[in-house]
Design a protein around this motif. Structure first.
Motif, PDB file in Angstrom:
ATOM      1  N   GLU A   1      60.172  54.995  42.616  1.00  0.00           N
ATOM      2  CA  GLU A   1      61.293  55.707  43.245  1.00  0.00           C
ATOM      3  C   GLU A   1      60.817  56.644  44.344  1.00  0.00           C
ATOM      4  O   GLU A   1      61.422  56.727  45.414  1.00  0.00           O
ATOM      5  CB  GLU A   1      62.052  56.511  42.189  1.00  0.00           C
ATOM      6  N   THR A   2      59.720  57.344  44.073  1.00  0.00           N
ATOM      7  CA  THR A   2      59.228  58.318  45.048  1.00  0.00           C
ATOM      8  C   THR A   2      58.885  57.633  46.370  1.00  0.00           C
ATOM      9  O   THR A   2      59.339  58.047  47.432  1.00  0.00           O
ATOM     10  CB  THR A   2      57.972  59.031  44.497  1.00  0.00           C
ATOM     11  N   ILE A   3      58.105  56.558  46.285  1.00  0.00           N
ATOM     12  CA  ILE A   3      57.712  55.857  47.515  1.00  0.00           C
ATOM     13  C   ILE A   3      58.936  55.243  48.198  1.00  0.00           C
ATOM     14  O   ILE A   3      59.094  55.340  49.419  1.00  0.00           O
ATOM     15  CB  ILE A   3      56.663  54.749  47.210  1.00  0.00           C
ATOM     16  N   SER A   4      59.826  54.638  47.385  1.00  0.00           N
ATOM     17  CA  SER A   4      61.019  54.014  47.969  1.00  0.00           C
ATOM     18  C   SER A   4      61.853  55.032  48.732  1.00  0.00           C
ATOM     19  O   SER A   4      62.316  54.761  49.840  1.00  0.00           O
ATOM     20  CB  SER A   4      61.897  53.390  46.881  1.00  0.00           C
ATOM     21  N   TYR A   5      62.060  56.205  48.127  1.00  0.00           N
ATOM     22  CA  TYR A   5      62.880  57.218  48.794  1.00  0.00           C
ATOM     23  C   TYR A   5      62.197  57.732  50.054  1.00  0.00           C
ATOM     24  O   TYR A   5      62.838  57.944  51.071  1.00  0.00           O
ATOM     25  CB  TYR A   5      63.211  58.369  47.850  1.00  0.00           C
ATOM     26  N   GLU A   6      60.903  57.913  49.980  1.00  0.00           N
ATOM     27  CA  GLU A   6      60.203  58.422  51.167  1.00  0.00           C
ATOM     28  C   GLU A   6      60.242  57.385  52.293  1.00  0.00           C
ATOM     29  O   GLU A   6      60.427  57.717  53.452  1.00  0.00           O
ATOM     30  CB  GLU A   6      58.755  58.784  50.806  1.00  0.00           C
ATOM     31  N   ARG A   7      60.086  56.095  51.909  1.00  0.00           N
ATOM     32  CA  ARG A   7      60.151  55.039  52.921  1.00  0.00           C
ATOM     33  C   ARG A   7      61.557  54.967  53.516  1.00  0.00           C
ATOM     34  O   ARG A   7      61.736  54.747  54.715  1.00  0.00           O
ATOM     35  CB  ARG A   7      59.764  53.699  52.276  1.00  0.00           C
TER      36      ARG A   7
ATOM     37  N   GLN B   1      55.071  64.153  37.942  1.00  0.00           N
ATOM     38  CA  GLN B   1      55.282  65.578  37.637  1.00  0.00           C
ATOM     39  C   GLN B   1      55.786  66.324  38.878  1.00  0.00           C
ATOM     40  O   GLN B   1      56.727  67.111  38.800  1.00  0.00           O
ATOM     41  CB  GLN B   1      53.958  66.223  37.179  1.00  0.00           C
ATOM     42  N   THR B   2      55.167  66.053  39.995  1.00  0.00           N
ATOM     43  CA  THR B   2      55.483  66.817  41.217  1.00  0.00           C
ATOM     44  C   THR B   2      56.843  66.431  41.793  1.00  0.00           C
ATOM     45  O   THR B   2      57.613  67.293  42.206  1.00  0.00           O
ATOM     46  CB  THR B   2      54.391  66.560  42.290  1.00  0.00           C
ATOM     47  N   HIS B   3      57.138  65.125  41.802  1.00  0.00           N
ATOM     48  CA  HIS B   3      58.364  64.665  42.478  1.00  0.00           C
ATOM     49  C   HIS B   3      59.518  64.423  41.515  1.00  0.00           C
ATOM     50  O   HIS B   3      60.618  64.080  41.947  1.00  0.00           O
ATOM     51  CB  HIS B   3      58.066  63.385  43.264  1.00  0.00           C
TER      52      HIS B   3
ATOM     53  N   LEU C   1      43.890  55.829  39.203  1.00  0.00           N
ATOM     54  CA  LEU C   1      45.303  55.487  39.455  1.00  0.00           C
ATOM     55  C   LEU C   1      46.282  56.191  38.504  1.00  0.00           C
ATOM     56  O   LEU C   1      47.253  56.800  38.947  1.00  0.00           O
ATOM     57  CB  LEU C   1      45.494  53.959  39.381  1.00  0.00           C
ATOM     58  N   GLU C   2      46.006  56.128  37.208  1.00  0.00           N
ATOM     59  CA  GLU C   2      46.971  56.710  36.256  1.00  0.00           C
ATOM     60  C   GLU C   2      47.147  58.219  36.465  1.00  0.00           C
ATOM     61  O   GLU C   2      48.278  58.715  36.496  1.00  0.00           O
ATOM     62  CB  GLU C   2      46.610  56.356  34.811  1.00  0.00           C
ATOM     63  N   PRO C   3      46.026  58.981  36.623  1.00  0.00           N
ATOM     64  CA  PRO C   3      46.211  60.417  36.891  1.00  0.00           C
ATOM     65  C   PRO C   3      47.045  60.673  38.161  1.00  0.00           C
ATOM     66  O   PRO C   3      47.877  61.579  38.182  1.00  0.00           O
ATOM     67  CB  PRO C   3      44.774  60.931  37.072  1.00  0.00           C
ATOM     68  N   ILE C   4      46.844  59.833  39.175  1.00  0.00           N
ATOM     69  CA  ILE C   4      47.612  60.009  40.426  1.00  0.00           C
ATOM     70  C   ILE C   4      49.098  59.730  40.187  1.00  0.00           C
ATOM     71  O   ILE C   4      49.974  60.495  40.597  1.00  0.00           O
ATOM     72  CB  ILE C   4      47.049  59.090  41.542  1.00  0.00           C
TER      73      ILE C   4
END
Lengths: 640, 80
Positions: A246-252, A238-240, A229-232
């Motif tokens: 925030e990443t999941i919220s924005y994508e949703r 890093q990528t987003h 989990l932590e590496p993911i």
């Protein structure tokens, strides 16, 4: 198959409780006011001979619970047996509502969508194509207008078919490839460890939640994916360039926006709707205070005069009753005391309490549905900050004018613990319907309307001072984030049904209390025990407040129900109507100030204990008694 | 022009650039439908009341935001 469990889930103000009420003929407290439903309500309903157990859960903006009420919903959803979810979506807020729908689809329980306030959305210029929505989500979508009972039959037919005739798998709503790749890795690990057996919710849901908000994922699940989990999460950061939440919220959010674009379109409107014009006035930083003051003035004036009228009407037949049992006094004194106790209780309930209680609960029901109450919270936020709280505390305070018990549950909508505690401690200062009855009935009979106004302003002033002092020890209030729902025209039918439901509760729970209390008081009088109680409280009642000692025992009964004070006072003085009570107008004000402020009633006491623990109950009780004594003493010094 | 929401002008379309609040407040705003890139309309100038906005992108209901929190939300608007 056991009775299927159907759960209503939706965002605040989406109309869940209204759907539930229509289904079960008014049982839950619905209003156009976020945070009214803060506990779950349940009821059995029968459709085509089949019984369904329907549960109305508190509104949630997302499956990332923020306040206590949202935690109730999330816990229920993940732990309890559920056969079907009815996702109630406010059609006027389609894009935002779809964000929760996406989460529920990820959760993986069979689902039917109730696209509520469908007519309202069209009026606001949003044309939705439910068949397209159904196609994209692959779940049944039923349009409803619950406030007017429209579409509910179709909704239940759809639920019936989904439960008994097979559920189709909902669509997989995909995130961007990088997120999907990582969700896939976690999902695979979860399936290998088989850690989801005791939980509702699909592996995909928990995989997404582990990235988005690990705090809401059960520990056992987190343990099984600990290594990856932590590496993911770091890779996503890093990528987003944003954290997992925030990443999941924005994508949703983008998935929902895309769904909305594909399934609806806006119709351009050239003019500002009338309700919007009214709203701008109601929320105006200066002009908005005029309707606010007018509201308070009208609210209590209507109750005052209607209560007086009803009370006078009820008095005519009631006053004839004592003559029917007067003969018992000479031969059967104990029996006479008992029968007279029953009469006093009934007379208090029907002749005094009900006339004021009825208009109050009806007006509360009407105003709750308009959406004006959240505008009051907005306008009063500045004032609330001055006393160490913020506008959201206005929500339970306003509910408190009806009854302190649901208001105490209403405190759950406040996210911050410090704000919750302070609101709960101050809440018993708000005169509930029972105390409003005492205030209005006694002042109407003995001082006039100015006395009632004085008490209300004085109590609000004391609440402000106490809040200010307490907040000095508790730090600053947190900031406000609150939705202001659209204004609505209340349905008279719904308001009457809600009033009827509250009346039933009053007749079922309060009237027996009033009658039993009155009998107990009559027996105490017969056995002369009330004299002992009066003597114990004499230093306070006579010494501090300057009132007749005889009122001591009435205050003890007031702890059980505040309306009892009215009945007990009549019994204690041996008079048949409040107007005959031998107190001066000044003494009435001292007495009513104390009764309004001292100690919450027994039911509030129990709920407060349950919600906040014994320390808060103790603090609140001591504080209310101290403030009540100081206030009554101050009034005595000034007036007597 | 970039400015915080509290000081931003009313009745002008504003684009949300950043929410610099704590985790809980940020999560709350996001779940209530306020995201980076959304267009919002502010209704009131600095007053005793909280800041009142509506998310134009979502055609949402109005949202009241406390002043201290509004100060932490950065927005952009086109100067006329």
């Amino acid at each position: 198959m056991k009775n299927p469990e159907i759960v209503l889930i939706g965002q605040p103000n989406a109309g869940k409780s209204t759907v539930f009420n229509v289904l079960s003929d008014i049982k839950a407290a619905a209003s156009n006011f976020s945070g009214t439903s803060v506990e779950k309500f349940e009821n059995d309903i029968t459709i085509d001979g089949r019984v369904f157990h329907v549960i109305d859960l508190p509104g949630v903006y997302s499956l990332n619970p923020g306040d206590e009420a949202e935690k109730v919903t999330y816990a229920y959803l993940s732990e309890k047996k559920i056969d079907l979810v009815i996702n109630v979506v406010d059609a006027t807020q389609l894009a935002r509502g779809l964000e929760l729908t996406v989460e529920l689809i990820e959760f993986g329980i069979p689902m039917v969508m109730a696209l509520n306030m469908w007519d309202e959305a069209e009026r606001k210029g949003l044309k939705i194509y439910p068949e397209k929505l159904e196609g994209f989500l692959n779940i049944p979508v039923v349009t409803t207008s619950a406030l007017y009972g429209k579409g509910i039959k179709n909704l239940m037919n759809s639920c019936y078919n989904t439960i008994y005739n097979g559920n189709r798998p909902p669509a997989k709503l995909e995130y961007t490839s990088h997120i999907e790749e990582n969700v896939g890795k976690i999902e695979k690990a979860l399936s290998e460890h088989n850690t989801l057996i005791s939980k509702n919710g699909s592996p995909r849901f928990y995989a997404i939640k582990a990235i988005e908000n690990p705090q809401v994922v059960p520990e056992t699940i987190l343990k099984s994916i600990h290594d990856i989990l932590e590496p993911i999460r770091e890779d996503i950061r890093q990528t987003h360039k944003k954290d997992g939440h925030e990443t999941i919220s924005y994508e949703r959010h983008h998935i929902s926006m895309k769904l909305m674009e594909e399934t609806s379109h806006f119709i351009d409107r050239k003019t500002v709707p009338f309700r919007e014009k009214v709203d701008r006035y109601l929320l105006h930083p200066i002009l908005g205070y005029f309707p606010l003051l007018a509201f308070f003035f009208l609210f209590f004036t209507v109750i005052y005069f209607t209560g007086n009228l009803l009370s006078d009407l009820a008095a005519v037949p009631i006053e004839k009753i004592p003559g029917l049992y007067a003969g018992l006094k000479s031969n059967h004194l104990f029996l006479w005391f008992t029968v007279d106790g029953i009469y006093q209780g009934l007379e208090g309930a029907v002749g005094i309490v009900l006339p004021y209680f009825l208009p109050l609960i009806f007006l509360m029901s009407v105003f709750e549905d308009t959406g004006y109450l959240s505008r009051m919270a907005f306008m009063l936020d500045g004032f609330m900050h001055k006393i160490g709280l913020h506008g959201k505390s206005v929500v339970p305070f306003i509910l408190g004018f009806g009854c302190s018990v649901p208001a105490m549950y209403g405190v759950r909508i406040i996210e911050n613990k410090r704000d919750r505690m302070l609101t709960a401690i101050l809440l018993p200062f708000i005169p509930c319907s029972a105390r409003t009855t005492v205030i209005l009935a006694m002042t109407a009979a003995l001082t006039g309307p100015l006395g009632a106004m004085f008490i209300y302003f004085f109590v609000i002033f004391l609440l402000a001072i106490t809040g200010k002092i307490l907040s000095l020890f508790m730090g600053k209030a947190t900031g406000l984030v609150m939705e202001i729902p659209d204004l609505k025209i209340p349905s008279l039918k719904v308001s009457i049904s809600k009033t009827r439901m509250k009346m039933k509760q009053f007749l079922k729970f309060a009237v027996p209390f009033l009658i039993l209390g009155s009998i107990a008081m009559a027996w105490l009088e017969y056995l002369k025990i009330n004299d002992i109680i009066d003597n114990v409280f004499a230093p306070v009642v006579k010494g501090i407040m300057g009132l007749p000692e005889i009122l001591g025992s009435t205050l003890v009964f007031g702890f059980f129900r505040k309306e009892l004070v009215l009945v007990m006072t009549n019994t204690a003085f041996g008079v048949k109507s409040i107007g005959e009570i031998p107190l001066s107008p000044e003494q009435v004000l001292v007495f009513v100030v104390f009764v309004t402020l001292y100690f919450p009633c027994f039911s509030t006491f129990v709920v407060m204990w349950k919600e906040f623990g014994k320390k808060v109950v103790f603090l609140s009780s001591v504080l209310s008694i101290v403030v009540a004594l100081i206030a009554a003493f101050a009034v005595k010094i000034v007036l007597l | 022009m970039n400015i915080n929401l509290l000081d931003a002008p009313s009745n002008t379309e504003l684009e949300v650039l950043e929410i610099n609040a704590g985790h809980k407040a940020k999560a709350r705003l996001i779940s209530m439908g306020l995201h980076m890139g959304d267009k919002v309309l502010k209704y009131n100038e600095n007053s005793w009341c909280p800041v009142l906005i509506r998310n134009v992108t979502l055609n949402s209901a109005k949202i009241a935001i406390g002043k201290r929190l509004a100060e932490k939300i950065m927005v952009r608007y086109e100067k006329p």
